[in-house]
Design a protein around this motif. Structure first.
Motif, short mmCIF file in Angstrom:
data_model
loop_
_atom_site.label_atom_id
_atom_site.label_comp_id
_atom_site.label_asym_id
_atom_site.label_seq_id
_atom_site.Cartn_x
_atom_site.Cartn_y
_atom_site.Cartn_z
N HIS A 1 0.67 -1.28 -0.13
CA HIS A 1 -0.16 0.00 -0.01
C HIS A 1 0.69 1.46 0.00
CE1 HIS A 1 0.28 0.74 4.19
NE2 HIS A 1 0.42 -0.63 4.34
N PHE A 2 0.44 2.26 -0.61
CA PHE A 2 1.04 3.62 -0.75
C PHE A 2 0.28 4.96 -0.38
CE2 PHE A 2 0.63 1.75 -4.78
CZ PHE A 2 -0.06 3.00 -5.65
N GLU A 3 0.57 5.74 0.01
CA GLU A 3 0.11 7.19 0.36
C GLU A 3 -0.21 8.01 -0.98
OE1 GLU A 3 0.20 10.51 3.56
OE2 GLU A 3 1.92 10.16 2.52
N THR A 4 -1.59 8.48 -1.00
CA THR A 4 -1.72 9.37 -2.29
C THR A 4 -2.20 10.56 -1.90
OG1 THR A 4 -4.15 8.83 -2.59
CG2 THR A 4 -2.44 7.26 -3.67
N PRO A 5 -2.44 11.50 -2.65
CA PRO A 5 -2.98 13.00 -2.38
C PRO A 5 -4.60 12.99 -2.71
CG PRO A 5 -1.96 13.11 -4.41
CD PRO A 5 -1.70 11.69 -3.96
N VAL A 6 -4.85 11.86 -3.10
CA VAL A 6 -6.43 11.71 -3.61
C VAL A 6 -7.16 11.48 -2.36
CG1 VAL A 6 -7.87 10.38 -4.87
CG2 VAL A 6 -5.78 10.93 -5.77
N GLU A 7 -8.34 12.05 -2.26
CA GLU A 7 -9.60 11.91 -1.21
C GLU A 7 -10.59 11.75 -1.79
OE1 GLU A 7 -9.97 15.42 1.25
OE2 GLU A 7 -7.80 15.15 2.05
N THR A 8 -11.36 10.60 -1.29
CA THR A 8 -12.81 10.33 -1.59
C THR A 8 -13.22 9.62 -0.73
OG1 THR A 8 -13.90 8.98 -3.50
CG2 THR A 8 -12.07 7.97 -2.74
N GLY A 9 -14.68 9.21 -0.74
CA GLY A 9 -15.60 8.53 0.22
C GLY A 9 -15.62 7.07 -0.26
N ARG A 10 -16.24 6.30 0.66
CA ARG A 10 -16.56 5.10 0.50
C ARG A 10 -17.72 4.97 -0.35
NH1 ARG A 10 -16.99 1.52 5.70
NH2 ARG A 10 -14.91 2.05 5.98
N GLU A 11 -17.34 4.19 -1.48
CA GLU A 11 -18.43 3.77 -2.42
C GLU A 11 -19.28 2.77 -2.14
OE1 GLU A 11 -16.24 3.37 -6.08
OE2 GLU A 11 -15.62 5.30 -6.33
N ARG A 12 -20.60 2.59 -2.73
CA ARG A 12 -21.43 1.77 -2.22
C ARG A 12 -20.95 0.25 -2.64
NH1 ARG A 12 -27.45 2.96 -2.20
NH2 ARG A 12 -27.20 5.22 -2.09
N GLY A 13 -20.08 -0.08 -3.66
CA GLY A 13 -19.37 -1.60 -3.97
C GLY A 13 -18.32 -1.60 -3.20
N ALA A 14 -17.78 -1.01 -2.08
CA ALA A 14 -16.78 -1.04 -1.49
C ALA A 14 -16.79 -2.74 -0.74
CB ALA A 14 -16.32 -0.12 -0.14
N ARG A 15 -15.69 -3.23 -0.92
CA ARG A 15 -15.31 -4.59 -0.48
C ARG A 15 -14.23 -4.82 0.64
NH1 ARG A 15 -15.24 -6.74 -6.35
NH2 ARG A 15 -13.09 -6.82 -5.94
N ILE A 16 -14.51 -5.61 1.51
CA ILE A 16 -13.56 -6.20 2.59
C ILE A 16 -12.62 -7.23 2.22
CG2 ILE A 16 -14.97 -7.70 3.95
CD1 ILE A 16 -13.07 -5.18 5.67
N LEU A 17 -13.10 -7.93 1.09
CA LEU A 17 -12.48 -8.93 0.55
C LEU A 17 -12.05 -8.77 -0.85
CD1 LEU A 17 -14.64 -11.98 1.73
CD2 LEU A 17 -12.29 -11.27 2.75
N ALA A 18 -10.57 -8.86 -0.98
CA ALA A 18 -10.15 -8.58 -2.44
C ALA A 18 -9.92 -9.94 -3.21
CB ALA A 18 -8.86 -7.82 -2.27
N LYS A 19 -9.93 -9.62 -4.48
CA LYS A 19 -9.49 -10.95 -5.54
C LYS A 19 -8.11 -10.51 -5.86
CE LYS A 19 -12.75 -10.18 -8.02
NZ LYS A 19 -13.87 -10.10 -8.98
N ALA A 20 -7.33 -11.40 -6.45
CA ALA A 20 -5.93 -11.09 -7.14
C ALA A 20 -6.15 -10.26 -8.30
CB ALA A 20 -5.39 -12.38 -7.45
N GLY A 21 -5.82 -9.19 -8.29
CA GLY A 21 -5.74 -8.37 -9.34
C GLY A 21 -6.56 -7.08 -9.00
N LEU B 1 -9.22 -6.98 3.50
CA LEU B 1 -8.66 -5.72 3.63
C LEU B 1 -8.72 -5.12 5.12
CD1 LEU B 1 -9.75 -4.83 0.19
CD2 LEU B 1 -7.65 -5.56 0.57
N PRO B 2 -7.98 -3.85 5.32
CA PRO B 2 -8.09 -3.47 6.60
C PRO B 2 -9.64 -2.96 7.02
CG PRO B 2 -6.89 -2.14 5.29
CD PRO B 2 -6.93 -3.30 4.62
N SER B 3 -10.25 -2.56 5.86
CA SER B 3 -11.62 -1.98 6.11
C SER B 3 -12.29 -2.09 4.64
CB SER B 3 -11.72 -0.52 6.51
OG SER B 3 -11.10 0.16 5.72
N PRO B 4 -13.59 -1.75 4.47
CA PRO B 4 -13.99 -1.83 3.24
C PRO B 4 -13.24 -0.90 2.24
CG PRO B 4 -15.87 -2.02 4.80
CD PRO B 4 -14.73 -1.52 5.42
#
Length: 150
Positions: A71-91, A119-122
């Protein structure tokens, strides 16, 4: 949650011909993520997070690791989207909203149950890797990361 950020109008998408020659309006938006000596191509999804990241390119940061994820820091800010997930798939290339970080899991994280990438949170999934992400296991903390239009 900072969902008010999603309610604000996202920055306008860059003109396809101005910053990315040869790409028409219909062309998929693609990026190149370089972390240390590893490079991964990815295609952006049609999400507000992807729009914000695309508008902010190029991004430069420093890699951190967390289990089988970087993981790495970005200057981008956004809110959590409806499709946010706690489990990731490869890719999946995710955005960790609470920390303003891009997170790419390529295996189990310290909080994963057997057979999953937790993931640490959705997180918002904003891109999908076109290449195998397992070489990211060679990235060491502190290595330089860049995200550029491809």
């Amino acid at each position: 949650m900072p969902t008010n950020l999603l309610r604000k109008k996202a920055p306008p998408a860059r003109a396809a011909n101005a910053d990315h020659p040869g790409k028409g309006k219909e062309a998929p938006r693609r990026i190149l993520v370089k972390a240390g000596r590893v490079a991964i191509r990815a295609e952006l999804a049609a999400t507000p997070t992807a729009d914000r990241i695309w508008a902010a390119l190029p991004l430069y940061s420093t890699a951190e690791t967390w289990g089988a994820a970087i993981h790495f820091e970005t200057p981008v800010e956004t809110g959590r989207e409806r499709g946010a997930r706690i489990l990731a798939k490869a890719g999946d290339i995710c955005f960790w909203v609470e920390e303003d970080r891009v997170l790419i899991a390529f295996g189990p994280t310290p909080i994963s149950h057997p057979g999953e990438m937790r993931l640490p949170s959705p997180c918002n999934v904003w891109a999908n890797a076109l290449d195998d992400v397992t070489p990211l296991n060679r990235v060491a903390p502190g290595e330089k990361v860049s995200v550029t239009a491809a």
